[in-house]
Motif scaffolding. Structure first.
Motif, short mmCIF file in Angstrom:
data_model
loop_
_atom_site.label_atom_id
_atom_site.label_comp_id
_atom_site.label_asym_id
_atom_site.label_seq_id
_atom_site.Cartn_x
_atom_site.Cartn_y
_atom_site.Cartn_z
N HIS A 147 43.86 -118.98 21.31
CA HIS A 147 45.13 -118.31 21.00
C HIS A 147 46.14 -119.33 20.47
O HIS A 147 46.76 -119.14 19.42
CB HIS A 147 45.65 -117.62 22.27
N ALA A 148 46.28 -120.46 21.19
CA ALA A 148 47.28 -121.48 20.80
C ALA A 148 46.98 -122.01 19.40
O ALA A 148 47.88 -122.08 18.54
CB ALA A 148 47.26 -122.62 21.81
N LEU A 149 45.73 -122.36 19.16
CA LEU A 149 45.37 -123.00 17.88
C LEU A 149 45.55 -122.05 16.70
O LEU A 149 45.65 -122.49 15.56
CB LEU A 149 43.92 -123.50 17.94
N ASN A 150 45.59 -120.73 16.99
CA ASN A 150 45.78 -119.76 15.91
C ASN A 150 47.22 -119.31 15.75
O ASN A 150 47.51 -118.44 14.92
CB ASN A 150 44.89 -118.53 16.17
N LEU A 151 48.14 -119.88 16.51
CA LEU A 151 49.55 -119.48 16.38
C LEU A 151 50.08 -119.89 15.00
O LEU A 151 49.64 -120.92 14.45
CB LEU A 151 50.39 -120.16 17.47
N PRO A 152 51.07 -119.14 14.48
CA PRO A 152 51.63 -119.54 13.19
C PRO A 152 52.35 -120.90 13.30
O PRO A 152 52.92 -121.21 14.35
CB PRO A 152 52.64 -118.43 12.88
N ASP A 153 52.33 -121.65 12.21
CA ASP A 153 52.93 -123.00 12.21
C ASP A 153 54.38 -123.00 12.67
O ASP A 153 54.82 -123.92 13.36
CB ASP A 153 52.88 -123.59 10.80
N THR A 154 55.13 -121.96 12.25
CA THR A 154 56.56 -121.95 12.60
C THR A 154 56.73 -121.92 14.11
O THR A 154 57.58 -122.62 14.67
CB THR A 154 57.25 -120.70 12.01
N GLU A 155 55.87 -121.16 14.78
CA GLU A 155 55.97 -121.06 16.24
C GLU A 155 55.59 -122.40 16.89
O GLU A 155 56.22 -122.85 17.84
CB GLU A 155 55.03 -119.95 16.73
N ILE A 156 54.56 -123.03 16.33
CA ILE A 156 54.11 -124.32 16.86
C ILE A 156 55.26 -125.34 16.76
O ILE A 156 55.53 -126.09 17.69
CB ILE A 156 52.85 -124.83 16.13
N ARG A 157 55.94 -125.33 15.61
CA ARG A 157 57.03 -126.30 15.43
C ARG A 157 58.17 -126.07 16.42
O ARG A 157 58.83 -127.01 16.85
CB ARG A 157 57.57 -126.23 14.01
N ASP A 158 58.39 -124.80 16.76
CA ASP A 158 59.49 -124.49 17.70
C ASP A 158 59.25 -125.13 19.07
O ASP A 158 60.20 -125.46 19.77
CB ASP A 158 59.61 -122.97 17.89
N PHE A 159 57.98 -125.28 19.47
CA PHE A 159 57.70 -125.82 20.81
C PHE A 159 58.32 -127.20 21.00
O PHE A 159 58.77 -127.55 22.07
CB PHE A 159 56.18 -125.94 21.04
N THR A 160 58.28 -128.01 19.93
CA THR A 160 58.71 -129.40 20.09
C THR A 160 60.09 -129.68 19.47
O THR A 160 60.57 -130.80 19.51
CB THR A 160 57.67 -130.36 19.48
N ALA A 161 60.72 -128.62 18.93
CA ALA A 161 62.01 -128.82 18.24
C ALA A 161 63.07 -129.41 19.18
O ALA A 161 63.94 -130.17 18.76
CB ALA A 161 62.49 -127.50 17.66
N VAL A 162 62.97 -129.06 20.45
CA VAL A 162 63.99 -129.52 21.41
C VAL A 162 64.04 -131.05 21.48
O VAL A 162 65.11 -131.64 21.63
CB VAL A 162 63.74 -128.89 22.81
N TYR A 163 62.90 -131.72 21.31
CA TYR A 163 62.90 -133.19 21.38
C TYR A 163 63.64 -133.81 20.18
O TYR A 163 64.31 -134.82 20.32
CB TYR A 163 61.47 -133.74 21.46
N HIS A 164 63.50 -133.16 19.02
CA HIS A 164 64.20 -133.67 17.83
C HIS A 164 65.71 -133.52 18.01
O HIS A 164 66.48 -134.40 17.67
CB HIS A 164 63.75 -132.92 16.58
N ARG A 165 66.10 -132.36 18.56
CA ARG A 165 67.53 -132.12 18.78
C ARG A 165 68.08 -133.16 19.76
O ARG A 165 69.12 -133.77 19.54
CB ARG A 165 67.71 -130.69 19.31
N ARG A 166 67.35 -133.37 20.84
CA ARG A 166 67.83 -134.34 21.85
C ARG A 166 67.88 -135.76 21.27
O ARG A 166 68.80 -136.51 21.54
CB ARG A 166 66.89 -134.35 23.07
#
Ligand SMILES: Cc1ncc(COP(=O)(O)O)c(C=O)c1O
Length: 392
Positions: free
Chosen positions: A285-304
């Protein structure tokens, strides 16, 4: 009660960096000022609820209650092949070029054991993820770390590897985005690594644990396997721990050169257990998620990273702004070694960071600060550090 000594192999393993920190922690009374942990390498965010639901449903399926196959379900190997094709344009044969296991930790320690002969060198970097040194020791091999310097953006200079080390080299192991320095690789770095592997006829393992966390949201770190010769010489280790915030689920895999994958698979059947079928279903399921959703998971680290760098600048603490992973690698103030600064922050601010020296001798004048604590803890921790006026 009899006391048994550990085997020579276990006795020679160095103390785990984080258990050494625990000893330091035992000396601190946090009753009035709670500890803020900025040392952790765990993502410290919950996994997406959709993935949790998939696991829950899959856990109820009787087919997942028997021993799983060592090789992994065909569906998960196909999902890995599709993921690599989509993300990096790399074609993989699910039968011969993919091995799955319980987290990158198994790949990092297992591949050296599957490939090295006793006495050969595992060549990596100094500093590096401490498990690489231990992996060499567990394979009865020697370790050589190519010194990394800030002036070279922490990229290894392969010409610095002494000839006797290269001659006895049995494995080159790299990791970009790099823990702990945050350095990111360019395709040119991988080309140099492949040249080195080819010149000395040794396999190359690339640990791509921070594949999804480059310097900013637009920066997609390159895969070793996207290089034309990569499959001739190497494999890449990938993990769901950071990309999909699934550290506790224990799912990782290696992809690439079929002979390396084959050697690892043989070791797997002797040394390691298999991955719970329901976790494999959730991985599909995880590996088939759309790229945009995958990027959202780690966006918080970029913001911080952006606001933490601003806070550091206000303290006159100079830090490279182009850093990947969810860590920041910071030079110690004049007069401090990494351990001295770690002790000062712990005793006077009750803030725990990772001393650079734990990652290798070349980390002696750095500390590693993690961006995984929540916003409030991070800003409180940094305010306490600012109050120490380390830079005058
Ligand atoms: C560079 C590196 N490799 C491998 C690992 C292990 O990852 P996993 O959770 O997949 O075992 C980590 C975890 O922190 C890491 O930083």
């Amino acid at each position: 009660m009899p006391v048994f000594s550990a085997s020579p192999l276990v006795a020679q393993l160095e103390e785990n960096l984080f258990s050494a920190l625990e000893n330091m922690l035992a000396r601190v009374d946090t009753t009035h000022l709670p500890l803020i942990d900025l040392s952790s390498g765990s993502p410290r965010q919950p996994t997406a609820t959709a993935l949790v639901s998939t696991l829950q449903i899959a856990a109820a399926r009787p087919e997942n209650h028997d021993y799983p196959s060592f090789w992994g379900k065909p569906a998960v190997r196909q999902a890995i092949a599709d993921f690599y094709q989509r993300q990096y344009g790399v074609l993989l044969d699910p039968e011969s070029e993919i091995a799955i296991f319980q987290g990158a930790h198994i790949g990092v320690t297992g591949l050296p054991r599957a490939l090295l002969s006793p006495g050969q060198y595992l060549i990596s970097t100094d500093p590096c993820y401490p498990l690489y040194r231990s992996a060499a020791a567990q394979a009865q091999a020697q370790f050589y770390g190519i010194p990394l310097e800030a002036g070279r953006q922490f990229q290894p200079d392969f010409s610095q590897v002494p000839e006797n080390v290269a001659r006895q080299g049995g494995l080159l192991m790299l990791n970009y985005p790099h823990n702990p320095t945050g350095a990111v690789a360019s395709p040119a770095l991988f080309e140099q690594a492949l040249d080195f592997a080819q010149r000395w006829q040794m396999p190359l393992v690339h640990d791509f644990a921070y594949a999804a966390i480059g310097c900013d949201t637009e920066d997609i770190p390159p895969s070793l396997l996207a290089q034309p010769r990569a499959k001739e010489w190497g494999v890449e280790i990938y993990t769901l721990s950071k990309t999909f915030l699934m550290a506790g689920w224990r799912f990782g895999f290696a992809v690439g050169n079929a002979s390396i994958i084959n050697a690892f698979k043989k070791l797997h059947t002797h040394s390691y257990s298999t991955v719970f079928g329901a976790v494999q279903d959730a991985a599909v399921h995880a590996l088939n998620l759309p790229d945009t959703e995958i990027r959202d998971f780690t966006a918080v680290y970029h913001r911080r990273r952006i606001w933490v760098l601003e806070m550091l600048q206000r303290m006159h603490w100079r830090a490279d702004s182009r850093q990947g992973t969810f860590f920041l690698w910071l030079p110690t103030p004049p007069g401090y070694t990494s351990r001295q600064l770690t002790e000062r922050l712990l005793l006077d601010a009750h803030v725990l960071v990772a001393p650079g020296q734990g990652f290798g001798a070349c980390g002696e004048h750095f500390i590693r600060l993690s961006l995984t604590a929540d916003d409030e803890a991070l800003s409180t921790g940094l305010a306490r550090i600012a109050a120490l006026k380390l830079f005058g």
